[in-house]
Design a protein around this motif. Structure first.
Motif, PDB file in Angstrom:
ATOM      1  N   TYR A 154       0.729  -1.208   0.074  1.00  0.00           N
ATOM      2  CA  TYR A 154       0.181   0.078   0.045  1.00  0.00           C
ATOM      3  C   TYR A 154       0.736   1.215   0.134  1.00  0.00           C
ATOM      4  CZ  TYR A 154      -3.293   3.695   1.781  1.00  0.00           C
ATOM      5  OH  TYR A 154      -4.005   4.577   2.055  1.00  0.00           O
ATOM      6  N   ASN A 155       1.891   1.289   0.904  1.00  0.00           N
ATOM      7  CA  ASN A 155       2.733   2.386   0.924  1.00  0.00           C
ATOM      8  C   ASN A 155       3.568   2.720  -0.297  1.00  0.00           C
ATOM      9  OD1 ASN A 155       1.820   2.916   3.480  1.00  0.00           O
ATOM     10  ND2 ASN A 155       3.604   1.993   4.557  1.00  0.00           N
ATOM     11  N   THR A 156       3.828   1.454  -0.889  1.00  0.00           N
ATOM     12  CA  THR A 156       4.650   1.642  -2.290  1.00  0.00           C
ATOM     13  C   THR A 156       3.860   2.592  -3.171  1.00  0.00           C
ATOM     14  OG1 THR A 156       5.747  -0.424  -1.963  1.00  0.00           O
ATOM     15  CG2 THR A 156       5.483   0.484  -4.091  1.00  0.00           C
ATOM     16  N   TYR A 157       2.337   2.135  -3.339  1.00  0.00           N
ATOM     17  CA  TYR A 157       1.560   2.761  -4.321  1.00  0.00           C
ATOM     18  C   TYR A 157       1.206   4.061  -3.949  1.00  0.00           C
ATOM     19  CZ  TYR A 157      -0.058  -1.294  -6.804  1.00  0.00           C
ATOM     20  OH  TYR A 157      -0.145  -2.243  -7.584  1.00  0.00           O
ATOM     21  N   LYS A 158       1.257   4.339  -2.574  1.00  0.00           N
ATOM     22  CA  LYS A 158       1.026   5.789  -2.062  1.00  0.00           C
ATOM     23  C   LYS A 158       1.972   6.829  -2.320  1.00  0.00           C
ATOM     24  CE  LYS A 158      -0.070   8.288   2.363  1.00  0.00           C
ATOM     25  NZ  LYS A 158      -0.316   7.979   3.771  1.00  0.00           N
ATOM     26  N   SER A 159       3.195   6.081  -2.121  1.00  0.00           N
ATOM     27  CA  SER A 159       4.548   6.759  -2.500  1.00  0.00           C
ATOM     28  C   SER A 159       4.712   7.125  -4.088  1.00  0.00           C
ATOM     29  CB  SER A 159       6.009   6.134  -2.001  1.00  0.00           C
ATOM     30  OG  SER A 159       7.144   6.765  -2.412  1.00  0.00           O
ATOM     31  N   GLN A 160       4.655   6.489  -5.004  1.00  0.00           N
ATOM     32  CA  GLN A 160       4.473   6.406  -6.208  1.00  0.00           C
ATOM     33  C   GLN A 160       3.587   7.358  -6.678  1.00  0.00           C
ATOM     34  OE1 GLN A 160       3.300   2.662  -8.416  1.00  0.00           O
ATOM     35  NE2 GLN A 160       2.941   3.741 -10.381  1.00  0.00           N
ATOM     36  N   TYR A 161       2.144   7.538  -6.187  1.00  0.00           N
ATOM     37  CA  TYR A 161       1.202   8.587  -6.680  1.00  0.00           C
ATOM     38  C   TYR A 161       1.434   9.844  -6.031  1.00  0.00           C
ATOM     39  CZ  TYR A 161      -1.111   5.162  -9.655  1.00  0.00           C
ATOM     40  OH  TYR A 161      -1.490   4.433 -10.573  1.00  0.00           O
ATOM     41  N   GLY A 162       2.424   9.948  -4.687  1.00  0.00           N
ATOM     42  CA  GLY A 162       2.576  11.164  -4.098  1.00  0.00           C
ATOM     43  C   GLY A 162       1.137  11.795  -3.598  1.00  0.00           C
ATOM     44  N   SER A 167      -1.330  12.851  -5.169  1.00  0.00           N
ATOM     45  CA  SER A 167      -2.479  12.713  -5.949  1.00  0.00           C
ATOM     46  C   SER A 167      -3.072  11.344  -5.464  1.00  0.00           C
ATOM     47  CB  SER A 167      -2.132  12.734  -7.399  1.00  0.00           C
ATOM     48  OG  SER A 167      -1.364  11.594  -7.735  1.00  0.00           O
ATOM     49  N   PHE A 168      -2.361  10.591  -4.636  1.00  0.00           N
ATOM     50  CA  PHE A 168      -2.878   9.243  -4.269  1.00  0.00           C
ATOM     51  C   PHE A 168      -4.529   9.299  -3.933  1.00  0.00           C
ATOM     52  CE2 PHE A 168      -2.986   5.500  -1.008  1.00  0.00           C
ATOM     53  CZ  PHE A 168      -3.004   4.771  -1.878  1.00  0.00           C
ATOM     54  N   SER A 169      -4.767   9.879  -2.813  1.00  0.00           N
ATOM     55  CA  SER A 169      -6.356  10.505  -2.479  1.00  0.00           C
ATOM     56  C   SER A 169      -7.097  10.303  -3.714  1.00  0.00           C
ATOM     57  CB  SER A 169      -6.230  11.320  -1.271  1.00  0.00           C
ATOM     58  OG  SER A 169      -5.532  10.871  -0.289  1.00  0.00           O
ATOM     59  N   THR A 170      -6.768  11.348  -4.627  1.00  0.00           N
ATOM     60  CA  THR A 170      -7.561  11.572  -5.631  1.00  0.00           C
ATOM     61  C   THR A 170      -7.527  10.290  -6.390  1.00  0.00           C
ATOM     62  OG1 THR A 170      -6.934  13.972  -5.683  1.00  0.00           O
ATOM     63  CG2 THR A 170      -7.921  13.196  -7.815  1.00  0.00           C
ATOM     64  N   LEU A 183     -12.428   3.980  -4.558  1.00  0.00           N
ATOM     65  CA  LEU A 183     -11.864   3.238  -3.476  1.00  0.00           C
ATOM     66  C   LEU A 183     -11.675   4.064  -2.264  1.00  0.00           C
ATOM     67  CD1 LEU A 183      -9.252   1.403  -5.621  1.00  0.00           C
ATOM     68  CD2 LEU A 183     -11.178   0.249  -4.588  1.00  0.00           C
ATOM     69  N   THR A 184     -11.363   3.292  -1.057  1.00  0.00           N
ATOM     70  CA  THR A 184     -10.977   3.916   0.144  1.00  0.00           C
ATOM     71  C   THR A 184      -9.834   3.325   0.604  1.00  0.00           C
ATOM     72  OG1 THR A 184     -12.248   2.425   1.561  1.00  0.00           O
ATOM     73  CG2 THR A 184     -13.427   4.254   0.797  1.00  0.00           C
ATOM     74  N   THR A 185      -9.243   3.726   1.536  1.00  0.00           N
ATOM     75  CA  THR A 185      -7.788   2.858   2.129  1.00  0.00           C
ATOM     76  C   THR A 185      -8.168   1.607   2.356  1.00  0.00           C
ATOM     77  OG1 THR A 185      -6.757   5.079   2.688  1.00  0.00           O
ATOM     78  CG2 THR A 185      -6.281   3.096   3.948  1.00  0.00           C
TER      79      THR A 185
END
Length: 298
Positions: free
Chosen positions: A78-86, A88-91, A98-100
């Protein structure tokens, strides 16, 4: 994502298949909608059936492989994807419905399916030898990206006089147009043959280099002209030294192979003693339970 991992939560995943009754889901000026009405409507749609398929598969996967997938693994991915999108991840999550919580559930489903692939797919010697042909160990390089061929020639002339890492670092800071890495001397994160971020031309040129070597002619890519210097290349070695890595790469490839996944899911469900109680849904798994071909990577 894969058919068995619903990527877009266009369907509400909160309804329960057991105990649906007269409880009101919504009220309108025209009357109320009950759980049973909602369930009856949902089960007749392809998306509703897909949700049920996923729920059934997840139940069996959790029983068979739940102890092999930790919360820590899910969080790491999850954190890998979060870091990848920075920022804009929540958007991105919101745009995909989706939610967390639901995204982590999907990541867990995918990890469970991968454990099933590792368990059900037999990797043959032939498959290992085939993967070995494209295998390259993880290497670390630094690069200088420039827009013009003339600039690349200027950098190469400077490297002919001094090809040390210190001089390459200096030249990267002076000439490279890669603003992300130039202040780090053009150093890139380590990568192997599975990398999809760089062009095939870049990768081919990089893997040919030994420690301390650099590309004596610029590599033309869609980004411009690349000059690459090898910092650390452990060498390919022997196939017997890399069996674990080769198997991992094969399993990763299998996760993108619909035929392999069809066979794996079939085996998992057949061993799961699945019994469909709703006569309207009795054939929902027929395409999987009727699959009889063996799963192997060869």
């Amino acid at each position: 994502m894969k058919k068995w991992l619903i990527a877009l939560a266009g369907v509400l995943l909160t309804f329960t298949l057991a105990g649906c009754g007269s409880k009101t889901v919504a009220t309108t000026s025209g009357g109320k909608i009950t759980e049973s009405q909602y369930y009856s409507s949902m089960k007749g749609t392809s998306s509703g059936k897909q949700v049920l398929q996923q729920m059934i598969l997840n139940k069996v996967l959790e029983k068979d492989y739940g102890d092999k997938v930790s919360t820590k693994q899910v969080t790491k991915q999850y954190n890998t994807y979060k870091s990848q999108y920075g920022s804009s991840f929540s958007t991105v999550l919101t745009q995909n419905g989706l939610t967390t919580k639901t995204f982590k559930e999907q990541l867990r489903s995918n990890l469970l399916l991968k454990e099933a692939v590792k368990d059900k797919v037999k990797i043959t010697d032939k498959a290992l030898k085939k993967q070995w042909k494209s295998y390259e160990p993880e290497v670390t390089v630094q690069h200088i990206l420039v827009a013009k061929s003339a600039t690349a020639d200027k950098v190469l002339d400077a490297l002919k006089k001094d090809s040390s890492q210190a001089n390459f670092t200096k030249l990267a800071k002076e000439y490279s147009t890669d603003t992300t890495t130039k202040n780090k001397g053009g150093k890139l994160a380590a990568f192997d043959n599975t990398n999809t971020s760089y062009s095939s031309k870049f990768l081919t040129a990089a893997f040919k280099l030994k420690n301390g070597e650099y590309t004596t002619s610029a590599v033309k890519t869609s980004n411009g002209y690349e000059i690459i210097r090898m910092i650390k290349n452990p060498g390919k070695g022997k196939i017997s030294d890399h069996t674990a890595e080769l198997k991992k790469q094969i399993w990763d490839n299998d996760m993108s192979d619909s035929t392999v996944l069809q066979n794996v899911v079939s085996k998992v469900l057949k061993g799961g003693n699945v019994s469909i109680k709703d006569s309207d849904l009795k054939d929902i798994l027929s395409s999987y339970l009727s699959t009889s071909s063996s799963s192997s990577s060869n």
